[in-house]
Design a protein around this motif. Sequence first.
Motif, PDB file in Angstrom:
ATOM      1  N   VAL A 190      11.713  13.858 -25.584  1.00 12.70           N
ATOM      2  CA  VAL A 190      12.173  12.363 -25.429  1.00 12.70           C
ATOM      3  C   VAL A 190      10.947  11.727 -26.203  1.00 12.70           C
ATOM      4  CG1 VAL A 190      12.829  10.465 -24.675  1.00 12.70           C
ATOM      5  CG2 VAL A 190      13.830  12.577 -23.871  1.00 12.70           C
ATOM      6  N   ILE A 191      10.878  11.005 -27.123  1.00 13.26           N
ATOM      7  CA  ILE A 191       9.500  10.489 -27.750  1.00 13.26           C
ATOM      8  C   ILE A 191       9.977   8.820 -28.151  1.00 13.26           C
ATOM      9  CG2 ILE A 191       8.139  10.413 -29.953  1.00 13.26           C
ATOM     10  CD1 ILE A 191       9.028  13.341 -30.324  1.00 13.26           C
ATOM     11  N   VAL A 192       8.797   8.103 -27.763  1.00  9.91           N
ATOM     12  CA  VAL A 192       8.743   6.717 -27.916  1.00  9.91           C
ATOM     13  C   VAL A 192       7.194   6.439 -28.128  1.00  9.91           C
ATOM     14  CG1 VAL A 192       8.320   6.113 -25.549  1.00  9.91           C
ATOM     15  CG2 VAL A 192       9.601   4.639 -27.009  1.00  9.91           C
ATOM     16  N   GLY A 193       7.229   5.385 -28.966  1.00 13.99           N
ATOM     17  CA  GLY A 193       5.713   4.638 -29.238  1.00 13.99           C
ATOM     18  C   GLY A 193       5.450   3.819 -28.191  1.00 13.99           C
ATOM     19  N   SER A 194       4.139   3.789 -27.801  1.00 15.92           N
ATOM     20  CA  SER A 194       3.628   2.534 -26.983  1.00 15.92           C
ATOM     21  C   SER A 194       4.015   1.433 -27.544  1.00 15.92           C
ATOM     22  CB  SER A 194       2.594   2.908 -26.521  1.00 15.92           C
ATOM     23  OG  SER A 194       1.461   2.832 -27.348  1.00 15.92           O
ATOM     24  N   GLY A 195       3.820   1.272 -28.923  1.00 17.53           N
ATOM     25  CA  GLY A 195       3.929   0.088 -29.705  1.00 17.53           C
ATOM     26  C   GLY A 195       5.362  -0.437 -29.934  1.00 17.53           C
ATOM     27  N   GLU A 196       6.421   0.300 -29.251  1.00 19.27           N
ATOM     28  CA  GLU A 196       7.847  -0.375 -29.302  1.00 19.27           C
ATOM     29  C   GLU A 196       8.051  -1.064 -28.269  1.00 19.27           C
ATOM     30  OE1 GLU A 196      10.808   2.664 -30.492  1.00 19.27           O
ATOM     31  OE2 GLU A 196       9.408   4.000 -30.459  1.00 19.27           O
ATOM     32  N   ARG A 197       9.313  -1.964 -28.527  1.00 20.97           N
ATOM     33  CA  ARG A 197       9.535  -2.835 -27.570  1.00 20.97           C
ATOM     34  C   ARG A 197       9.741  -2.436 -26.221  1.00 20.97           C
ATOM     35  NH1 ARG A 197      15.001  -4.763 -30.359  1.00 20.97           N
ATOM     36  NH2 ARG A 197      14.903  -2.482 -30.697  1.00 20.97           N
ATOM     37  N   ARG A 198       9.674  -3.313 -25.381  1.00 17.44           N
ATOM     38  CA  ARG A 198       9.830  -2.777 -23.627  1.00 17.44           C
ATOM     39  C   ARG A 198      11.167  -1.957 -23.676  1.00 17.44           C
ATOM     40  NH1 ARG A 198      11.362  -5.413 -19.090  1.00 17.44           N
ATOM     41  NH2 ARG A 198      10.379  -4.447 -17.122  1.00 17.44           N
ATOM     42  N   ILE A 199      11.994  -2.710 -23.955  1.00 24.37           N
ATOM     43  CA  ILE A 199      13.504  -1.999 -23.808  1.00 24.37           C
ATOM     44  C   ILE A 199      13.511  -0.535 -24.460  1.00 24.37           C
ATOM     45  CG2 ILE A 199      14.660  -2.749 -26.081  1.00 24.37           C
ATOM     46  CD1 ILE A 199      17.155  -3.189 -24.139  1.00 24.37           C
ATOM     47  N   MET A 200      12.636  -0.195 -25.550  1.00 19.83           N
ATOM     48  CA  MET A 200      12.703   1.177 -26.145  1.00 19.83           C
ATOM     49  C   MET A 200      11.872   2.157 -25.099  1.00 19.83           C
ATOM     50  SD  MET A 200      14.787   0.768 -28.413  1.00 19.83           S
ATOM     51  CE  MET A 200      14.428   2.454 -28.969  1.00 19.83           C
ATOM     52  N   ARG A 201      10.966   1.444 -24.539  1.00 19.54           N
ATOM     53  CA  ARG A 201      10.226   2.209 -23.511  1.00 19.54           C
ATOM     54  C   ARG A 201      10.843   2.444 -22.246  1.00 19.54           C
ATOM     55  NH1 ARG A 201       6.494  -1.468 -25.228  1.00 19.54           N
ATOM     56  NH2 ARG A 201       6.077  -2.465 -23.102  1.00 19.54           N
ATOM     57  N   ARG A 202      11.622   1.570 -21.956  1.00 21.58           N
ATOM     58  CA  ARG A 202      12.426   1.726 -20.470  1.00 21.58           C
ATOM     59  C   ARG A 202      13.290   2.714 -21.134  1.00 21.58           C
ATOM     60  NH1 ARG A 202      14.994  -3.605 -19.794  1.00 21.58           N
ATOM     61  NH2 ARG A 202      16.163  -2.599 -18.071  1.00 21.58           N
ATOM     62  N   SER A 203      13.917   2.505 -22.036  1.00 28.89           N
ATOM     63  CA  SER A 203      15.105   3.590 -22.588  1.00 28.89           C
ATOM     64  C   SER A 203      14.662   5.118 -22.631  1.00 28.89           C
ATOM     65  CB  SER A 203      15.747   3.513 -23.787  1.00 28.89           C
ATOM     66  OG  SER A 203      16.583   2.160 -23.968  1.00 28.89           O
ATOM     67  N   ALA A 204      13.387   5.239 -23.001  1.00 26.81           N
ATOM     68  CA  ALA A 204      12.903   6.517 -22.954  1.00 26.81           C
ATOM     69  C   ALA A 204      12.678   7.228 -21.886  1.00 26.81           C
ATOM     70  CB  ALA A 204      11.516   6.732 -23.818  1.00 26.81           C
ATOM     71  N   ARG A 205      12.261   6.221 -20.740  1.00 24.17           N
ATOM     72  CA  ARG A 205      12.196   6.811 -19.369  1.00 24.17           C
ATOM     73  C   ARG A 205      13.339   7.184 -18.728  1.00 24.17           C
ATOM     74  NH1 ARG A 205       8.048   2.737 -19.833  1.00 24.17           N
ATOM     75  NH2 ARG A 205       5.933   3.621 -19.688  1.00 24.17           N
ATOM     76  N   LYS A 206      14.272   6.102 -18.905  1.00 24.69           N
ATOM     77  CA  LYS A 206      15.790   6.631 -18.417  1.00 24.69           C
ATOM     78  C   LYS A 206      16.248   7.818 -19.019  1.00 24.69           C
ATOM     79  CE  LYS A 206      20.147   4.145 -17.854  1.00 24.69           C
ATOM     80  NZ  LYS A 206      21.282   3.107 -18.091  1.00 24.69           N
ATOM     81  N   LEU A 207      16.050   7.946 -20.474  1.00 31.33           N
ATOM     82  CA  LEU A 207      16.941   9.121 -20.753  1.00 31.33           C
ATOM     83  C   LEU A 207      15.998  10.292 -20.433  1.00 31.33           C
ATOM     84  CD1 LEU A 207      18.398  10.233 -22.933  1.00 31.33           C
ATOM     85  CD2 LEU A 207      16.878   9.943 -24.984  1.00 31.33           C
ATOM     86  N   ASN A 208      14.771  10.184 -20.079  1.00 31.57           N
ATOM     87  CA  ASN A 208      13.964  11.597 -19.466  1.00 31.57           C
ATOM     88  C   ASN A 208      14.648  11.874 -18.164  1.00 31.57           C
ATOM     89  OD1 ASN A 208      10.722  11.844 -17.861  1.00 31.57           O
ATOM     90  ND2 ASN A 208      11.821  13.386 -19.191  1.00 31.57           N
ATOM     91  N   GLU A 209      15.072  10.772 -17.458  1.00 31.86           N
ATOM     92  CA  GLU A 209      15.730  11.010 -16.170  1.00 31.86           C
ATOM     93  C   GLU A 209      17.023  11.370 -16.040  1.00 31.86           C
ATOM     94  OE1 GLU A 209      15.733   6.940 -14.385  1.00 31.86           O
ATOM     95  OE2 GLU A 209      13.356   7.034 -14.068  1.00 31.86           O
TER      96      GLU A 209
END
Length: 247
Positions: A190-209
């Motif tokens: 699961v890949i996300v950029g630290s410069g993406e919107r907060r909801i995308m970073r939250r999505s990445a963590r949720k997807l990882n779970e």
Amino acid sequence: MKFIEYGKKDSDTIILLHGAGLSWWNYKKEAELLASRFHVILPILDGHEGSDRPFTSIKSAAEEIIEFIDTCCGGSVLAIGGLSLGGQILLEITVRRNKISRFFIFESTLVIPRRVLAAFIPSSVSLSYPLIKHKWFSKLQAKTLGIPADLFEMYYESSIQISRESLSRMLLENAVFMPAPYIKEIDALVIVGSGERRIMRRSARKLNEIIEGSKLRILPGYKHGELSLRQPEEYVALLVKMIDGKL
């Protein structure tokens, strides 16, 4: 749905699913880098330039890709990657057939529904759609999406070929998408950029779970889709390391 192919058909197959509003060229450079070792397939998702039908739903796109893999790839492939909408389609595929691929890459994939935003999509598309044919507007959109300068003309041509209905439908599907609460263990990154919107970073963590045993990679400073669109060498390096068991 149509398919662009690179490499030799008797090699291990990799499928890469582009993001909304883009097309097969999202992964053109990756395909060229991978072609000497793998058979690379770049689907043109329905509703996009070069496709043969309008976009209807994430589920129908997933069904088409599964049917293609069953018909043309012997029922399974080595790896599948997806960006944004392509990642959501890939999630739908894994829910239906988690053994359809040995490796999975989800880049910038939204898994937290945005229902308030979804309510405004039809009206916002109606207002903005006439502007799509203007290059100045496409340049603003391309800058927001991080489209490289050498891919702008392809992006512009792709944009003007998307119908109002397909655009509205894919944006709506993207906004309300909700994955299964649990996905059986698969070899996934699961890949996300630290410069993406907060909801995308939250999505990445949720997807990882959600995906048992998956790995999460947060790329410092990267924006939405920047890895596959602007850093093809890095994308390929991550994918090959994953395949070779070195990630």
